[in-house]
Design a protein around this motif. Structure first.
Motif, PDB file in Angstrom:
ATOM      1  N   ALA A   5       1.016  -1.150   0.119  1.00  0.00           N
ATOM      2  CA  ALA A   5      -0.054   0.264   0.086  1.00  0.00           C
ATOM      3  C   ALA A   5       0.299   1.420   0.132  1.00  0.00           C
ATOM      4  O   ALA A   5       1.775   0.932   0.702  1.00  0.00           O
ATOM      5  N   GLU A   6       0.107   2.611  -0.221  1.00  0.00           N
ATOM      6  CA  GLU A   6       1.271   3.741  -0.782  1.00  0.00           C
ATOM      7  C   GLU A   6       0.592   4.544   0.408  1.00  0.00           C
ATOM      8  O   GLU A   6      -1.086   4.849  -0.364  1.00  0.00           O
ATOM      9  N   MET A   7       0.813   5.051   0.745  1.00  0.00           N
ATOM     10  CA  MET A   7      -0.157   6.783   1.802  1.00  0.00           C
ATOM     11  C   MET A   7       1.420   7.370   1.126  1.00  0.00           C
ATOM     12  O   MET A   7       1.970   8.383   1.716  1.00  0.00           O
ATOM     13  N   ASP A   8       0.178   9.041   0.378  1.00  0.00           N
ATOM     14  CA  ASP A   8       1.221   9.905   0.209  1.00  0.00           C
ATOM     15  C   ASP A   8       0.365  11.059   1.024  1.00  0.00           C
ATOM     16  O   ASP A   8      -1.113  11.734   0.550  1.00  0.00           O
ATOM     17  N   LEU A   9       1.024  11.782   2.250  1.00  0.00           N
ATOM     18  CA  LEU A   9       0.523  13.236   2.765  1.00  0.00           C
ATOM     19  C   LEU A   9       1.031  14.745   2.107  1.00  0.00           C
ATOM     20  O   LEU A   9       2.203  14.291   3.055  1.00  0.00           O
ATOM     21  N   ARG A  10       0.446  15.650   2.216  1.00  0.00           N
ATOM     22  CA  ARG A  10       0.865  16.427   1.471  1.00  0.00           C
ATOM     23  C   ARG A  10       0.789  18.177   2.332  1.00  0.00           C
ATOM     24  O   ARG A  10      -0.224  18.279   1.449  1.00  0.00           O
ATOM     25  N   PRO A  11       1.181  17.949   3.736  1.00  0.00           N
ATOM     26  CA  PRO A  11       0.501  19.287   4.135  1.00  0.00           C
ATOM     27  C   PRO A  11       1.273  20.408   3.868  1.00  0.00           C
ATOM     28  O   PRO A  11       3.024  20.816   3.937  1.00  0.00           O
ATOM     29  N   GLN A  12       0.832  21.367   3.447  1.00  0.00           N
ATOM     30  CA  GLN A  12       1.546  23.069   2.675  1.00  0.00           C
ATOM     31  C   GLN A  12       0.641  24.105   3.355  1.00  0.00           C
ATOM     32  O   GLN A  12      -0.360  24.364   3.743  1.00  0.00           O
ATOM     33  N   LEU A  13       1.545  24.985   3.905  1.00  0.00           N
ATOM     34  CA  LEU A  13       1.263  26.906   3.921  1.00  0.00           C
ATOM     35  C   LEU A  13       1.820  27.420   3.244  1.00  0.00           C
ATOM     36  O   LEU A  13       2.649  27.284   2.635  1.00  0.00           O
ATOM     37  N   GLU A  14       1.298  28.388   2.527  1.00  0.00           N
ATOM     38  CA  GLU A  14       1.395  29.119   2.064  1.00  0.00           C
ATOM     39  C   GLU A  14       1.005  30.518   2.621  1.00  0.00           C
ATOM     40  O   GLU A  14      -0.200  31.002   2.584  1.00  0.00           O
ATOM     41  N   ILE A  15       2.057  31.645   3.301  1.00  0.00           N
ATOM     42  CA  ILE A  15       1.853  32.759   3.739  1.00  0.00           C
ATOM     43  C   ILE A  15       2.298  34.288   3.948  1.00  0.00           C
ATOM     44  O   ILE A  15       3.456  34.316   3.372  1.00  0.00           O
ATOM     45  N   HIS A  16       1.635  35.116   3.077  1.00  0.00           N
ATOM     46  CA  HIS A  16       2.187  36.185   2.845  1.00  0.00           C
ATOM     47  C   HIS A  16       1.678  37.381   3.671  1.00  0.00           C
ATOM     48  O   HIS A  16       1.927  38.660   3.522  1.00  0.00           O
ATOM     49  N   THR A  17       1.348  37.007   5.217  1.00  0.00           N
ATOM     50  CA  THR A  17       1.480  38.251   6.166  1.00  0.00           C
ATOM     51  C   THR A  17       2.001  37.659   7.727  1.00  0.00           C
ATOM     52  O   THR A  17       2.105  36.566   7.860  1.00  0.00           O
ATOM     53  N   ASP A  18       2.340  38.404   8.191  1.00  0.00           N
ATOM     54  CA  ASP A  18       3.094  38.018   9.527  1.00  0.00           C
ATOM     55  C   ASP A  18       2.337  37.372  10.395  1.00  0.00           C
ATOM     56  O   ASP A  18       2.511  36.493  11.372  1.00  0.00           O
ATOM     57  N   ALA A  19       1.256  38.154  10.491  1.00  0.00           N
ATOM     58  CA  ALA A  19       0.415  37.993  11.864  1.00  0.00           C
ATOM     59  C   ALA A  19      -0.599  36.639  11.287  1.00  0.00           C
ATOM     60  O   ALA A  19      -1.522  37.303  11.764  1.00  0.00           O
ATOM     61  N   VAL A  20       0.203  35.897  11.913  1.00  0.00           N
ATOM     62  CA  VAL A  20      -0.981  34.908  11.776  1.00  0.00           C
ATOM     63  C   VAL A  20      -0.559  33.686  12.885  1.00  0.00           C
ATOM     64  O   VAL A  20       0.197  33.420  13.153  1.00  0.00           O
ATOM     65  N   ARG A  21      -1.965  32.209  13.019  1.00  0.00           N
ATOM     66  CA  ARG A  21      -1.503  31.521  13.810  1.00  0.00           C
ATOM     67  C   ARG A  21      -1.069  29.961  13.279  1.00  0.00           C
ATOM     68  O   ARG A  21      -2.510  30.148  12.838  1.00  0.00           O
ATOM     69  N   CYS A  22      -0.876  29.459  12.363  1.00  0.00           N
ATOM     70  CA  CYS A  22      -0.867  28.689  11.820  1.00  0.00           C
ATOM     71  C   CYS A  22       0.233  27.297  12.122  1.00  0.00           C
ATOM     72  O   CYS A  22       0.715  27.573  12.213  1.00  0.00           O
ATOM     73  N   THR A  23      -0.776  25.971  12.357  1.00  0.00           N
ATOM     74  CA  THR A  23      -0.150  24.622  12.320  1.00  0.00           C
ATOM     75  C   THR A  23      -0.328  23.972  11.459  1.00  0.00           C
ATOM     76  O   THR A  23      -1.270  23.782  10.830  1.00  0.00           O
ATOM     77  N   HIS A  24       0.430  23.118  11.489  1.00  0.00           N
ATOM     78  CA  HIS A  24       1.128  21.701  10.570  1.00  0.00           C
ATOM     79  C   HIS A  24       1.443  20.450  10.762  1.00  0.00           C
ATOM     80  O   HIS A  24       2.837  20.808  11.869  1.00  0.00           O
ATOM     81  N   GLY A  25       0.512  19.576   9.972  1.00  0.00           N
ATOM     82  CA  GLY A  25       1.340  18.401  10.894  1.00  0.00           C
ATOM     83  C   GLY A  25       0.653  17.121  10.263  1.00  0.00           C
ATOM     84  O   GLY A  25      -0.073  16.563   9.867  1.00  0.00           O
ATOM     85  N   ALA A  26       1.585  15.995  10.090  1.00  0.00           N
ATOM     86  CA  ALA A  26       1.531  15.171   9.113  1.00  0.00           C
ATOM     87  C   ALA A  26       2.437  13.809   9.526  1.00  0.00           C
ATOM     88  O   ALA A  26       3.330  14.092   9.783  1.00  0.00           O
ATOM     89  N   THR A  27       1.480  12.831   9.622  1.00  0.00           N
ATOM     90  CA  THR A  27       2.200  11.167  10.215  1.00  0.00           C
ATOM     91  C   THR A  27       1.180  10.482   8.995  1.00  0.00           C
ATOM     92  O   THR A  27      -0.111  10.436   9.140  1.00  0.00           O
TER      93      THR A  27
END
Length: 431
Positions: free
Chosen positions: A345-367
């Motif tokens: 089997a194959e599992m492909d996970l791709r979290p992506q963040l593209e941020i164009h400003t500093d005032a953010v709260r962004c989290t991401h994770g992939a397992t």
């Protein structure tokens, strides 16, 4: 020069629509085909489509499926109606009034825009996002243009069932829907894609939704086509200020399934929650591409994905969040998790963040990983056989998403279907 695939599509279009037909429908189809011819369909050479399996398109016919006398078969395979939901049934894109049961909500209305006589303006191919080009194929070939409207401050619950019965060698099914919610309107929408025959079907669907200020749409999307079919669908949503869009997506059917979801948070304090579960067995391919774009201040996004790949299946999720320079104070969270339950089997996970400003709260994770050996040992020590213990852990993994389905009757139906896919009678005791 047009590719062989686009040449076949153009030939099937000419064969399917030799006459002009209603002015609006003819204009919509013609403009969509022009845009599709200019843009072309995606291929696996494109980064966002590298995990999709589009080989079935090489053998398919693209003419709309002819209406066949399968209503009696369809009725036998329909899931029980949901209490309090208006139900509308479509077979290969054609409405089946005899199997539909509208509930008078006083706020919602389902109509067909193609019944209008006014022509639409041309579609500019440059305005069609690259990953949404399959929606042009649906617009070119669909035989209807249904619009679901909910009036301002109105509330409604609607269930739409799209049934596929046509062999892909004879034609394709093109479910299509537009949704418009007025200011502060609320809608619970259940969208199901089911197969009513065993032959391989090609289903190319498109849903577009527009939420006005303060509107709330809770959208349940369930894909359970037979495991010989191909499903390619496009979802595009725009949310105004203080609006909220919640998506619960469960995919376990089709030989090859690809979902492209694009959510645009256009107004201040707009928010979205995308929860998806995908189960791939044998040689299935389940591919999800979900992009959320923050266009205004204080927008919020939550993305949750749980996928299981067993046998020789491939499950993929590309979750992308874009925060523009005009969207400070953004808040986004991503959690993508995959479970490998087969040696090939194959599992492909791709979290992506593209941020164009500093005032953010962004989290991401992939397992991604295998079944927990400690939990598996614990269940074996309690007398479960290895297969049942493994299925129980898979079930618990998917419940992260399935448990968020709020209508109890719908959640039980989804759980029952997943138990059938996992193939363990012991799990029924959990319901």
């Amino acid at each position: 020069m047009a590719s062989p695939l686009m040449t076949r599509i153009a030939e099937d279009f000419t064969a399917a629509f030799p006459a002009a037909g209603p002015a609006r429908a003819a204009a919509r189809r013609r403009h969509a085909l022009q845009a599709l011819t200019a843009a072309g369909l995606p291929t696996q050479r494109e980064e966002n489509w590298r995990y999709a399996n589009l080989r079935a398109l090489e053998r398919a016919r693209f003419v709309p499926a002819a209406r066949v006398g399968a209503a009696s078969v369809a009725e036998q395979l329909l899931p029980p109606a949901l209490d309090g939901f208006a139900r509308y049934v479509f077979l290969d894109g054609t409405p089946l009034p005899g199997l539909s049961a509208a509930v008078d909500t006083g706020a919602a209305r389902l109509s067909d825009l193609d019944s209008a006589t006014a022509a639409t303006g041309a579609t500019d191919p440059r305005a069609v996002p690259a990953d949404e080009r399959f929606a042009l194929l649906t617009a070119a070939f669909s035989t209807g243009d249904p619009l679901l409207e909910v009036a301002a401050r109105g509330s409604a619950r609607v269930e739409l069932l799209f049934l596929a019965s046509c062999d892909s060698a004879q034609g394709a099914s093109y479910p299509r829907l537009q949704v418009q919610l007025g200011e502060a309107a609320q809608l619970q929408l259940v969208e199901r894609h089911l197969g009513v025959a065993q032959q391989p079907s090609l289903v190319v669907s498109s849903v577009r939704a527009q939420l006005a200020r303060g509107a709330q749409l809770t959208h349940y999307r369930l894909q359970d086509l037979n495991t010989h079919s191909t499903h390619v669908d496009t979802l595009a949503v725009r949310v105004a200020a203080a609006g909220r869009y919640d998506l619960h997506h469960v995919a376990s059917g089709a030989q090859s399934a690809r979902t492209t979801a694009a959510v645009h948070l256009d107004g201040r304090q707009a928010s979205t929650s995308l929860s998806a579960a995908a189960l791939g067995e044998r040689q299935q391919v389940q591919d999800l591409y979900a992009q959320v774009t923050h266009h205004a201040r204080e927008a919020r996004t939550t993305q949750t994905f749980r996928g299981i790949a067993a046998g020789r299946a491939r499950v993929a999720c590309n979750g992308r969040i874009v925060v523009t320079a005009q969207a400070p104070q953004a808040d986004s969270q991503q959690s993508l998790r995959g479970l490998l339950a087969g040696p090939e089997a194959e599992m492909d996970l791709r979290p992506q963040l593209e941020i164009h400003t500093d005032a953010v709260r962004c989290t991401h994770g992939a397992t991604s990983g295998k079944l927990d050996d400690n939990m598996l040992f614990y269940l074996l020590s309690r007398g479960l056989d290895p297969d049942s213990a493994a299925r129980l852990l898979k079930w618990a993994f998917l419940e992260d998403v399935v448990s968020q389905i709020e209508p109890p009757q719908l959640r039980r139906q989804v759980e029952t279907q997943l138990i059938g896919t996992l193939g363990d009678e012991i799990l029924k005791d959990l319901l």
